[in-house]
Design a protein around this motif. Structure first.
Motif, PDB file in Angstrom:
ATOM      1  N   ALA A  15     -82.044-116.100   7.746  1.00 12.77           N
ATOM      2  CA  ALA A  15     -83.503-116.099   7.988  1.00 12.77           C
ATOM      3  C   ALA A  15     -84.232-116.116   6.647  1.00 12.77           C
ATOM      4  N   ALA A  16     -83.714-116.899   5.719  1.00 10.18           N
ATOM      5  CA  ALA A  16     -84.280-116.880   4.370  1.00 10.18           C
ATOM      6  C   ALA A  16     -84.901-118.210   3.972  1.00 10.18           C
ATOM      7  N   GLY A  17     -85.038-119.122   4.943  1.00  8.50           N
ATOM      8  CA  GLY A  17     -85.618-120.427   4.619  1.00  8.50           C
ATOM      9  C   GLY A  17     -87.108-120.304   4.314  1.00  8.50           C
ATOM     10  N   LEU A  18     -87.667-121.357   3.726  1.00  7.69           N
ATOM     11  CA  LEU A  18     -89.086-121.305   3.345  1.00  7.69           C
ATOM     12  C   LEU A  18     -90.026-121.559   4.519  1.00  7.69           C
ATOM     13  N   GLY A  19     -89.525-122.196   5.563  1.00  8.75           N
ATOM     14  CA  GLY A  19     -90.360-122.453   6.739  1.00  8.75           C
ATOM     15  C   GLY A  19     -91.548-123.343   6.436  1.00  8.75           C
ATOM     16  N   THR A  20     -91.330-124.377   5.628  1.00 10.43           N
ATOM     17  CA  THR A  20     -92.473-125.199   5.195  1.00 10.43           C
ATOM     18  C   THR A  20     -93.122-125.980   6.341  1.00 10.43           C
ATOM     19  N   ARG A  21     -92.343-126.264   7.414  1.00  7.39           N
ATOM     20  CA  ARG A  21     -92.938-127.040   8.520  1.00  7.39           C
ATOM     21  C   ARG A  21     -93.980-126.237   9.271  1.00  7.39           C
ATOM     22  N   PHE A  22     -94.014-124.928   9.049  1.00  6.47           N
ATOM     23  CA  PHE A  22     -94.922-124.085   9.819  1.00  6.47           C
ATOM     24  C   PHE A  22     -95.972-123.417   8.935  1.00  6.47           C
ATOM     25  N   PRO A  34     -91.787-114.477   7.484  1.00  8.75           N
ATOM     26  CA  PRO A  34     -90.735-115.468   7.773  1.00  8.75           C
ATOM     27  C   PRO A  34     -90.975-116.113   9.125  1.00  8.75           C
ATOM     28  N   LYS A  35     -90.578-117.393   9.260  1.00 10.42           N
ATOM     29  CA  LYS A  35     -90.804-118.083  10.546  1.00 10.42           C
ATOM     30  C   LYS A  35     -90.051-117.387  11.670  1.00 10.42           C
ATOM     31  N   GLU A  36     -88.958-116.703  11.323  1.00  8.64           N
ATOM     32  CA  GLU A  36     -88.165-115.978  12.336  1.00  8.64           C
ATOM     33  C   GLU A  36     -88.949-114.820  12.935  1.00  8.64           C
ATOM     34  N   MET A  37     -90.068-114.431  12.296  1.00  7.73           N
ATOM     35  CA  MET A  37     -90.897-113.336  12.811  1.00  7.73           C
ATOM     36  C   MET A  37     -92.079-113.853  13.634  1.00  7.73           C
ATOM     37  N   ARG A  59     -79.865-109.996   0.737  1.00  9.53           N
ATOM     38  CA  ARG A  59     -80.915-110.866   0.213  1.00  9.53           C
ATOM     39  C   ARG A  59     -80.321-112.153  -0.363  1.00  9.53           C
ATOM     40  N   GLN A  60     -80.897-113.281   0.022  1.00 13.12           N
ATOM     41  CA  GLN A  60     -80.563-114.537  -0.660  1.00 13.12           C
ATOM     42  C   GLN A  60     -81.641-114.726  -1.718  1.00 13.12           C
ATOM     43  N   GLY A  61     -81.280-114.546  -2.974  1.00 15.29           N
ATOM     44  CA  GLY A  61     -82.274-114.522  -4.057  1.00 15.29           C
ATOM     45  C   GLY A  61     -83.166-115.744  -4.053  1.00 15.29           C
ATOM     46  N   ARG A  86     -81.359-121.574  -1.468  1.00  9.14           N
ATOM     47  CA  ARG A  86     -80.575-122.718  -1.971  1.00  9.14           C
ATOM     48  C   ARG A  86     -79.863-123.467  -0.850  1.00  9.14           C
ATOM     49  N   GLY A  87     -80.297-123.221   0.386  1.00  7.55           N
ATOM     50  CA  GLY A  87     -79.723-123.962   1.509  1.00  7.55           C
ATOM     51  C   GLY A  87     -78.948-123.072   2.464  1.00  7.55           C
ATOM     52  N   LEU A  88     -78.742-123.599   3.684  1.00  4.32           N
ATOM     53  CA  LEU A  88     -78.048-122.827   4.727  1.00  4.32           C
ATOM     54  C   LEU A  88     -76.630-122.455   4.285  1.00  4.32           C
TER      55      LEU A  88
HETATM   56  P1  UTP Z   1     -84.170-124.822   8.091  1.00 10.83           P
HETATM   57  O1  UTP Z   1     -83.859-126.068   7.355  1.00 10.83           O
HETATM   58  O2  UTP Z   1     -84.685-124.917   9.471  1.00 10.83           O
HETATM   59  O3  UTP Z   1     -85.159-123.866   7.284  1.00 10.83           O
HETATM   60  O4  UTP Z   1     -82.908-123.870   8.010  1.00 10.83           O
HETATM   61  P2  UTP Z   1     -86.295-124.114   6.286  1.00 10.83           P
HETATM   62  O5  UTP Z   1     -85.761-124.723   5.024  1.00 10.83           O
HETATM   63  O6  UTP Z   1     -86.995-122.818   6.171  1.00 10.83           O
HETATM   64  O7  UTP Z   1     -87.176-125.165   7.097  1.00 10.83           O
HETATM   65  P3  UTP Z   1     -88.473-126.007   6.707  1.00 10.83           P
HETATM   66  O8  UTP Z   1     -87.992-127.430   6.833  1.00 10.83           O
HETATM   67  O9  UTP Z   1     -88.906-125.629   5.307  1.00 10.83           O
HETATM   68  O10 UTP Z   1     -89.503-125.672   7.728  1.00 10.83           O
HETATM   69  C1  UTP Z   1     -82.156-123.435   9.123  1.00 10.83           C
HETATM   70  C2  UTP Z   1     -81.910-121.935   9.036  1.00 10.83           C
HETATM   71  O11 UTP Z   1     -81.311-121.578   7.794  1.00 10.83           O
HETATM   72  C3  UTP Z   1     -82.085-120.578   7.147  1.00 10.83           C
HETATM   73  C4  UTP Z   1     -83.480-120.692   7.738  1.00 10.83           C
HETATM   74  O12 UTP Z   1     -84.176-119.470   7.635  1.00 10.83           O
HETATM   75  C5  UTP Z   1     -83.173-121.096   9.176  1.00 10.83           C
HETATM   76  O13 UTP Z   1     -82.842-119.971   9.960  1.00 10.83           O
HETATM   77  N1  UTP Z   1     -82.031-120.841   5.697  1.00 10.83           N
HETATM   78  C6  UTP Z   1     -82.309-122.085   5.201  1.00 10.83           C
HETATM   79  C7  UTP Z   1     -81.706-119.810   4.840  1.00 10.83           C
HETATM   80  O14 UTP Z   1     -81.455-118.664   5.272  1.00 10.83           O
HETATM   81  N2  UTP Z   1     -81.658-120.062   3.504  1.00 10.83           N
HETATM   82  C8  UTP Z   1     -81.929-121.290   2.981  1.00 10.83           C
HETATM   83  O15 UTP Z   1     -81.850-121.439   1.747  1.00 10.83           O
HETATM   84  C9  UTP Z   1     -82.262-122.325   3.858  1.00 10.83           C
END
Ligand code: UTP
Length: 310
Positions: A16-23, A31-34, A108-110, A113-115
């Motif tokens: 749950a550490a992604g940036l969530g840029t689409r939202f 976080p988008k997960e919230m 924590r994912q500092g 850097r991707g899934l």
């Molecule tokens: P997404 O590709 O949907 O997340 O990753 P994102 O990068 O936040 O999306 P946008 O495109 O910017 O909106 C799928 C899952 O992997 C997690 C995200 O939180 C989501 O649950 N993720 C992604 C991480 O935990 N770390 C990352 O570096 C990237």
């Protein structure tokens, strides 16, 4: 019945550490997960799904806005006390549910850097056992089983198990895509012979998209630590799994999912998830459905009148 003697996965990892840029801008500070889906944050549905499948040891991979996530699964004494004093037992139970679901740990994912990198952050917690990965923004309808058949498939076949879903061919470039062949006599379980992350139009080996559930062999950590940044400059889990299909030592099996799934990190899918879960909600469902049915027949609902879209 599973007779392989292989251990069943016990732990779940929830990135749950992604940036969530689409939202954005909703996800600028949380976080988008919230984001709430009716009255629970998306990630609570995911945690509940894991717990239903018997995975009560949960590790959440958090990013820069981790506080909201940690607080959600922790106690909130003042709120509980206030509800108790008011005698509001229903709301008190709802608040307490999120902290009683299972053993929720955080790492924590500092940097996002991707899934693949997020999953690698779970290595010390997971150790040498098979484990599940549930993406924290991907909702699987409660009535459509997926995780349990995947845990079964992992015990039966070993190796890595991914969830696959048919999507329209014109959408496959948005997903990781799998080349597959039949295995056993089970039409819903397939052997994965190749994987490609977000294939260019015309280059997809199938219309089977990877969706956000995995049951992985611990050997994936070694592969991930050797995986170079791929698409979007990120360390992709799909690339490590593709290597696993090539090396042949630890194979990849796919479980084909035919139920409902929502990517709540995508605005349109989020609205669909919200609507479906709202009409089924025990308290507000009936009234909401009634309103919705009336509203779709109004000029605004038909799109022939109303305020301009933002
Ligand atoms: P997404 O590709 O949907 O997340 O990753 P994102 O990068 O936040 O999306 P946008 O495109 O910017 O909106 C799928 C899952 O992997 C997690 C995200 O939180 C989501 O649950 N993720 C992604 C991480 O935990 N770390 C990352 O570096 C990237």
């Amino acid at each position: 019945m599973i007779t392989s003697g292989r251990p069943r996965a016990q732990k779940a990892v929830i990135p749950a550490a992604g940036l969530g840029t689409r939202f954005l801008p909703a996800t600028k500070a949380i976080p988008k997960e919230m984001l709430p889906v009716v009255d629970k944050p998306a990630i609570q549905y995911v945690v509940e799904e894991a717990v239903r499948a018997g995975l009560t040891n949960l590790l959440t991979i958090t990013g820069r806005n981790k506080v909201a996530l940690e607080n959600h699964f922790d106690r909130h004494w003042e709120l509980e006390q206030a509800l108790e004093q008011k005698g509001d037992v229903n709301r008190l139970r709802r608040v307490q549910k999120s902290q009683m679901l299972g053993e929720v740990h955080f790492v924590r994912q500092g940097e996002p850097r991707g899934l693949g990198h997020a999953v690698l952050c779970a290595q010390a917690h997971v150790g040498q056992e098979p484990f599940a990965v549930l993406l924290g923004d991907d909702l699987i309808d409660e009535g459509d089983p997926l995780l349990e058949p995947m845990l079964d498939a992992q015990q039966r076949h070993g190796g890595n198990v991914i969830a696959l879903m048919e999507v329209p061919p014109e959408q496959i470039h948005l997903y990781g895509c799998a080349a597959v062949e039949p295995v056993d006599n089970d039409g819903d379980v397939v052997r994965v012979t190749g994987l490609v992350e977000k294939p260019a139009p015309g280059e997809a080996p199938s219309n089977l998209a990877i969706i956000g559930r995995y049951v992985l062999d611990p050997s994936i950590f070694d592969l991930l630590s050797r995986t170079q940044p791929g698409r979007g400059g990120e360390i992709q889990l799909t690339d490590a799994l593709a290597e696993s299909t090539r090396s042949g030592e630890v194979g990849v099996v796919g479980v084909i999912f035919k139920g409902h799934r929502y990517d709540t990190g995508d605005r349109l899918d989020y609205l669909k998830a919200m609507t479906r879960l709202a009409v089924r909600h025990r308290e507000v469902g009936d009234e909401f459905r009634e309103w919705l049915l009336e509203w779709v027949n109004t000029p605004e609902g038909q799109g022939t009148e109303g305020s301009a879209p933002h």
